[in-house]
Write an enzyme that holds these catalytic residues in place. Structure first.
Site, short mmCIF file in Angstrom:
data_model
loop_
_atom_site.label_atom_id
_atom_site.label_comp_id
_atom_site.label_asym_id
_atom_site.label_seq_id
_atom_site.Cartn_x
_atom_site.Cartn_y
_atom_site.Cartn_z
N ASP A 45 0.85 -1.19 0.00
CA ASP A 45 0.00 0.00 0.00
C ASP A 45 0.88 1.24 0.00
O ASP A 45 1.71 1.42 0.89
CB ASP A 45 -0.89 0.00 1.25
CG ASP A 45 -1.77 1.24 1.30
OD1 ASP A 45 -2.87 1.21 0.73
OD2 ASP A 45 -1.35 2.25 1.92
N TYR A 50 2.98 10.27 -0.06
CA TYR A 50 4.02 9.82 0.88
C TYR A 50 5.42 10.20 0.43
O TYR A 50 6.36 10.18 1.22
CB TYR A 50 3.96 8.30 1.09
CG TYR A 50 2.65 7.77 1.63
CD1 TYR A 50 1.70 8.60 2.22
CD2 TYR A 50 2.37 6.40 1.56
CE1 TYR A 50 0.49 8.09 2.70
CE2 TYR A 50 1.16 5.88 2.04
CZ TYR A 50 0.23 6.74 2.60
OH TYR A 50 -0.95 6.23 3.07
N LYS A 78 -2.63 5.96 -4.27
CA LYS A 78 -3.72 6.90 -3.99
C LYS A 78 -3.53 8.23 -4.71
O LYS A 78 -2.41 8.74 -4.83
CB LYS A 78 -3.82 7.15 -2.48
CG LYS A 78 -3.91 5.88 -1.66
CD LYS A 78 -3.95 6.14 -0.17
CE LYS A 78 -3.71 4.85 0.62
NZ LYS A 78 -2.27 4.51 0.72
N HIS A 109 -7.44 9.61 -1.91
CA HIS A 109 -6.79 9.61 -0.58
C HIS A 109 -7.65 10.31 0.49
O HIS A 109 -7.83 9.81 1.59
CB HIS A 109 -5.43 10.30 -0.69
CG HIS A 109 -4.44 9.88 0.34
ND1 HIS A 109 -3.10 9.82 0.12
CD2 HIS A 109 -4.61 9.49 1.63
CE1 HIS A 109 -2.48 9.42 1.22
NE2 HIS A 109 -3.38 9.22 2.16
#
Length: 309
Positions: A45, A50, A78, A109
Site C-alpha cells: 500500500d 508519501y 492513492k 486519498h
C-alpha cells in the site's frame, strides 16, 4: 485459521494483510519493500503523497528480478488532493515512480480537492496558513474522473479512503461504479462500526490503516489487548492486526525493521471470546466518549465523522 484474502466487488481478491509505506523514511523504504515481499507479503500500500514511491518501485523491481511475479502482488496507491482535477496525470506519476503498467487498486486519498496551482505541489496554503482548497470541486466530481480510469487498463479497481458514512451516502447515488474499497483508520478505540456495517452492506470492502493507533503504537499498551495477547500466547500487535481480519476487513501493517516486518505476518484467528473482550473495551470507551482518532489532517473540512463533526 484466519482468512488470507477477501473478495472485492470486482471479483478480484485483496490480501487480508498488507504492507504500508506511510512515514517510511527515505533510504529505508526500498529495503523494507523488498524484504516484505521476500517473506511473503503480497499487498503493498502506497500513495503519491508519501513521497517515497520511487523507492517503493525500486523494492518492487528487486522482488520481481528475484522471480516474484507481478500478477501475484497486489499494489494500491492513492490520488492526492492537489490532483483532483488531473486524476490520470497523478496516476501516471505514480505508475512511473513505481515502475508499473497498472495498479490493482487506486484510491481517492481524502475527499477534498486542493488548489493545483497553489504555492506548494502537495500542501498549498493561503496567507493565513490554512489549506488552499478548491471548495467548488466536489468529491463526486473527482470520483467520476476516477471511474474513467477503468477503461485505460492502468487500474484494476478504484476506491476511496477516509470516507465517512455521510460522504458515502453523498457519493453512491451519483456513482456509476461502486467503490471496491474504503480505507479508513480503524482499531478497537475507533471501530467506526457505522461505516464498516454500511460498507459491508453495499459490497465495499474495508481496509484498516493505523491498526496499532498510529505513531508510537499506543493501542499495544491497552489492558484488553494485552489480555487477549496473553491468552493466545501472541504479541499485542498480532492481536491488533488479527482483530480486523476477524471483522472481515483487511489491514495494513507497517515497519522498516526486518524482525518486526516478519513478526507482523503472524495472524491468528480470534474467537468470539477474544472479540468480546475487545468489543467490551470499545463499548466502554464509547460510553465514556473516549473513542480516539489519531489521524486527522488539518484540512479545515468537516468530513462527517461523528467524533469530529
Amino acid at each position: 485459521m484466519a482468512a488470507t484474502h477477501f473478495k472485492l466487488n470486482t471479483g478480484a481478491e485483496i490480501p487480508a494483510l498488507g504492507f504500508g509505506t506511510w512515514q517510511s523514511p527515505k533510504g529505508e523504504t526500498k529495503k523494507a519493500i523488498a524484504y516484505a515481499l521476500s517473506v511473503g507479503y503480497t499487498h503493498i500500500d502506497c500513495a503519491y503523497c508519501y513521497g517515497n514511491e520511487d523507492e517503493v518501485g525500486e523494492g518492487l523491481k528487486e522482488a520481481f528480478d528475484s522471480g516474484i511475479k507481478r500478477e501475484d502482488i497486489f499494489v494500491t496507491t492513492k490520488l492526492w488532493c492537489t490532483y483532483h482535477s488531473r486524476v490520470e496525470e497523478n496516476l501516471d506519476k505514480s505508475l512511473k515512480s513505481l515502475g508499473l503498467d497498472y495498479v490493482d487498486l487506486y484510491l481517492m486519498h481524502w475527499p477534498v480537492a486542493m488548489n493545483p496551482n497553489g504555492n506548494d505541489e502537495k500542501f498549498p496554503k493561503l496567507p493565513d496558513g490554512s489549506r488552499d482548497l478548491l471548495r467548488d470541486h466536489s468529491h463526486v466530481e473527482t470520483w467520476k474522473s476516477m471511474e474513467k480510469l477503468l477503461a485505460t487498463g492502468k487500474v484494476k479497481a478504484i476506491g476511496v479512503a477516509n470516507y465517512s458514512l455521510r460522504y458515502l451516502k453523498e457519493l453512491l447515488p451519483q456513482a456509476t461504479v461502486v467503490p471496491a474499497v474504503n480505507q479508513i483508520e480503524n482499531h478497537p478505540s475507533l471501530p467506526q462500526q457505522e461505516i464498516v456495517d454500511f460498507c459491508h452492506e453495499k459490497g465495499i470492502h474495508v481496509t484498516a490503516y493505523s491498526p496499532l493507533g498510529s505513531t508510537g503504537s499506543p493501542m499495544m499498551k491497552e489492558p484488553a489487548v494485552i489480555k487477549v495477547a496473553e491468552s493466545k500466547g501472541v504479541t499485542p500487535s498480532c492481536v491488533l492486526l488479527s482483530y480486523h481480519i476477524a471483522r472481515g476487513n483487511s489491514v495494513l501493517s507497517k515497519s522498516i525493521t526486518p524482525e518486526r516486518i516478519k513478526a507482523n505476518k503472524e495472524i491468528v484467528k480470534l474467537d468470539d471470546a477474544d472479540m468480546k473482550i475487545l468489543n467490551d473495551y470499545t463499548a466502554e470507551l464509547t460510553k465514556q466518549g473516549k473513542l480516539t482518532r489519531y489521524v486527522y489532517p488539518a484540512f479545515g473540512v468537516d468530513f462527517g465523522f461523528p467524533d469530529k463533526s
